[in-house]
Scaffold this motif. Structure first.
Motif, PDB file in Angstrom:
ATOM      1  N   ALA A 115      -2.591  -1.184  -3.176  1.00 11.37           N
ATOM      2  CA  ALA A 115      -3.159   0.043  -3.729  1.00 11.37           C
ATOM      3  C   ALA A 115      -2.160   1.184  -3.742  1.00 11.37           C
ATOM      4  O   ALA A 115      -1.263   1.272  -2.898  1.00 11.37           O
ATOM      5  CB  ALA A 115      -4.376   0.451  -2.919  1.00 11.37           C
ATOM      6  N   VAL A 171       0.861  -1.184   0.000  1.00 10.56           N
ATOM      7  CA  VAL A 171       0.000   0.000   0.000  1.00 10.56           C
ATOM      8  C   VAL A 171       0.897   1.233   0.000  1.00 10.56           C
ATOM      9  O   VAL A 171       1.750   1.394   0.878  1.00 10.56           O
ATOM     10  CB  VAL A 171      -0.944   0.023   1.215  1.00 10.56           C
ATOM     11  N   GLU A 220      -3.992   2.686 -12.744  1.00  8.60           N
ATOM     12  CA  GLU A 220      -4.831   3.778 -12.246  1.00  8.60           C
ATOM     13  C   GLU A 220      -5.669   4.317 -13.399  1.00  8.60           C
ATOM     14  O   GLU A 220      -5.208   5.173 -14.144  1.00  8.60           O
ATOM     15  CB  GLU A 220      -3.993   4.878 -11.592  1.00  8.60           C
ATOM     16  N   ALA A 256     -11.891  -1.276  -0.142  1.00  4.68           N
ATOM     17  CA  ALA A 256     -10.539  -1.829  -0.219  1.00  4.68           C
ATOM     18  C   ALA A 256     -10.521  -3.346  -0.098  1.00  4.68           C
ATOM     19  O   ALA A 256      -9.842  -4.026  -0.880  1.00  4.68           O
ATOM     20  CB  ALA A 256      -9.661  -1.208   0.871  1.00  4.68           C
ATOM     21  N   VAL A 309      -9.663   4.322  -4.143  1.00  4.53           N
ATOM     22  CA  VAL A 309      -9.726   3.247  -3.152  1.00  4.53           C
ATOM     23  C   VAL A 309     -10.042   3.877  -1.806  1.00  4.53           C
ATOM     24  O   VAL A 309      -9.398   4.831  -1.380  1.00  4.53           O
ATOM     25  CB  VAL A 309      -8.396   2.480  -3.071  1.00  4.53           C
ATOM     26  N   LEU A 351      -0.593  -2.975  -8.459  1.00  2.00           N
ATOM     27  CA  LEU A 351      -1.479  -2.251  -7.542  1.00  2.00           C
ATOM     28  C   LEU A 351      -2.646  -1.641  -8.298  1.00  2.00           C
ATOM     29  O   LEU A 351      -2.560  -1.373  -9.494  1.00  2.00           O
ATOM     30  CB  LEU A 351      -0.706  -1.129  -6.841  1.00  2.00           C
ATOM     31  N   TYR A 352      -3.727  -1.379  -7.564  1.00  5.76           N
ATOM     32  CA  TYR A 352      -4.852  -0.637  -8.138  1.00  5.76           C
ATOM     33  C   TYR A 352      -4.866   0.756  -7.521  1.00  5.76           C
ATOM     34  O   TYR A 352      -4.715   0.918  -6.299  1.00  5.76           O
ATOM     35  CB  TYR A 352      -6.186  -1.337  -7.868  1.00  5.76           C
ATOM     36  N   GLY A 353      -5.059   1.770  -8.353  1.00  2.72           N
ATOM     37  CA  GLY A 353      -5.166   3.131  -7.853  1.00  2.72           C
ATOM     38  C   GLY A 353      -6.326   3.835  -8.516  1.00  2.72           C
ATOM     39  O   GLY A 353      -6.322   4.011  -9.738  1.00  2.72           O
ATOM     40  N   THR A 359     -14.926   4.159  -8.967  1.00  7.19           N
ATOM     41  CA  THR A 359     -13.985   3.060  -8.821  1.00  7.19           C
ATOM     42  C   THR A 359     -14.312   2.001  -9.853  1.00  7.19           C
ATOM     43  O   THR A 359     -15.485   1.730 -10.121  1.00  7.19           O
ATOM     44  CB  THR A 359     -14.087   2.431  -7.408  1.00  7.19           C
ATOM     45  N   LEU A 416      -2.596   4.993  -3.231  1.00  4.33           N
ATOM     46  CA  LEU A 416      -3.623   5.874  -2.679  1.00  4.33           C
ATOM     47  C   LEU A 416      -3.237   7.337  -2.835  1.00  4.33           C
ATOM     48  O   LEU A 416      -2.075   7.700  -2.699  1.00  4.33           O
ATOM     49  CB  LEU A 416      -3.834   5.577  -1.193  1.00  4.33           C
ATOM     50  N   ILE A 449      -4.777  -8.370  -7.807  1.00  5.66           N
ATOM     51  CA  ILE A 449      -4.528  -7.057  -7.196  1.00  5.66           C
ATOM     52  C   ILE A 449      -3.711  -7.262  -5.926  1.00  5.66           C
ATOM     53  O   ILE A 449      -4.097  -8.013  -5.041  1.00  5.66           O
ATOM     54  CB  ILE A 449      -5.843  -6.311  -6.893  1.00  5.66           C
TER      55      ILE A 449
END
Length: 253
Positions: A233, A13, A174, A221, A216, A211-213, A184, A235, A230
């Protein structure tokens, strides 16, 4: 259909503070985060403050389980580049990670795929782990071009650095339409793109953290982190609220 990956990767994260904060606010935020985060955790946590506060954040995080990262890096080692910061300078400040190609820099500073690739190289040459950001606009998503855009942005770096460079790198998806908008990607949308990214990474498909951005929050989450491809994140705004940040980090455990 969601296809599961087999390799267990350590969740990551990353808190990107963007152009926010001052010494007093930083101290209060970090105190809350450090008091609420365990000394040891299966989740790797990184904070990327604005450049002027790297020294403050570095000293505050010293001895903790949270690591320091940078929001950007210049592709040159040194020179007449007023206002720029080199990867070696960041490494000298004990940064471990550097965000590369964030959508805001691509859009607002006009960073091209080629320049992003050169920044990726510079970061790794200085011993930093690049966090390569890729993602499509709302128009590209609406036209069904999102996977093509992802492939182009990722391959632009692969063609310059080679696949082996991704043995020590992170990729962050992202979607531009979801960054700071409150929107999202659905679990199906996010998983589709993350799996597509892995398919571009050859022998590193199951080892690179992706990662996912994109907006979030504490409430979504856990659902996102439960998806097989995934690994955490990137952030933005959520990293400026200690409780929100800690909740998201805990959701990755």
């Amino acid at each position: 259909m969601i296809n599961a990956s087999n390799t267990k990767r350590r969740q990551l994260v990353v808190g990107n503070w963007k152009m926010n904060g001052n010494r007093q606010e930083n101290a209060a935020l970090l105190a809350q985060i450090l008091s609420g985060w365990p000394g040891q955790s299966p989740v790797q946590v990184v904070i990327c403050p604005p450049f002027p506060y790297l020294y403050q954040v570095r000293d505050t995080l010293q001895g903790s389980a949270i690591e320091l990262g940078a929001q950007n890096v210049n592709e040159e080692e040194k020179g007449a580049l007023t206002g720029e910061v080199s990867a070696h300078m960041l490494a000298d400040m004990d940064c471990k990670f550097a965000i590369i190609g964030h959508n805001e820099r691509r859009r607002l500073q006009g960073e091209t795929d080629d320049r992003v690739a050169r920044k990726f190289i510079a970061a790794q040459h200085a011993g930093l782990i690049p966090i390569l950001c890729i993602g499509e606009s709302v128009a590209q998503r609406d036209q069904g071009l999102h996977l093509q855009v992802i492939s182009r942005q990722l391959n632009a770096v692969i063609e310059v650095v080679g696949l082996d460079a991704f043995a020590n790198a992170v990729v962050a998806y992202e979607p531009v339409w979801a960054v700071g908008t409150g929107k999202t990607a659905t679990p199906v949308q996010a998983q589709e793109v993350h799996r597509h990214i892995r398919q571009q990474l050859g022998q590193y498909a199951e080892s690179v953290r992706v990662l996912y951005g994109g907006s979030v929050k504490a409430h979504n989450a856990k659902e996102l982190f439960a998806l097989p491809d995934i690994d955490g994140a990137l952030l933005g705004g959520a990293s400026l609220d200690a409780q929100e940040f800690l909740t998201i980090c805990s959701a990755a455990i």
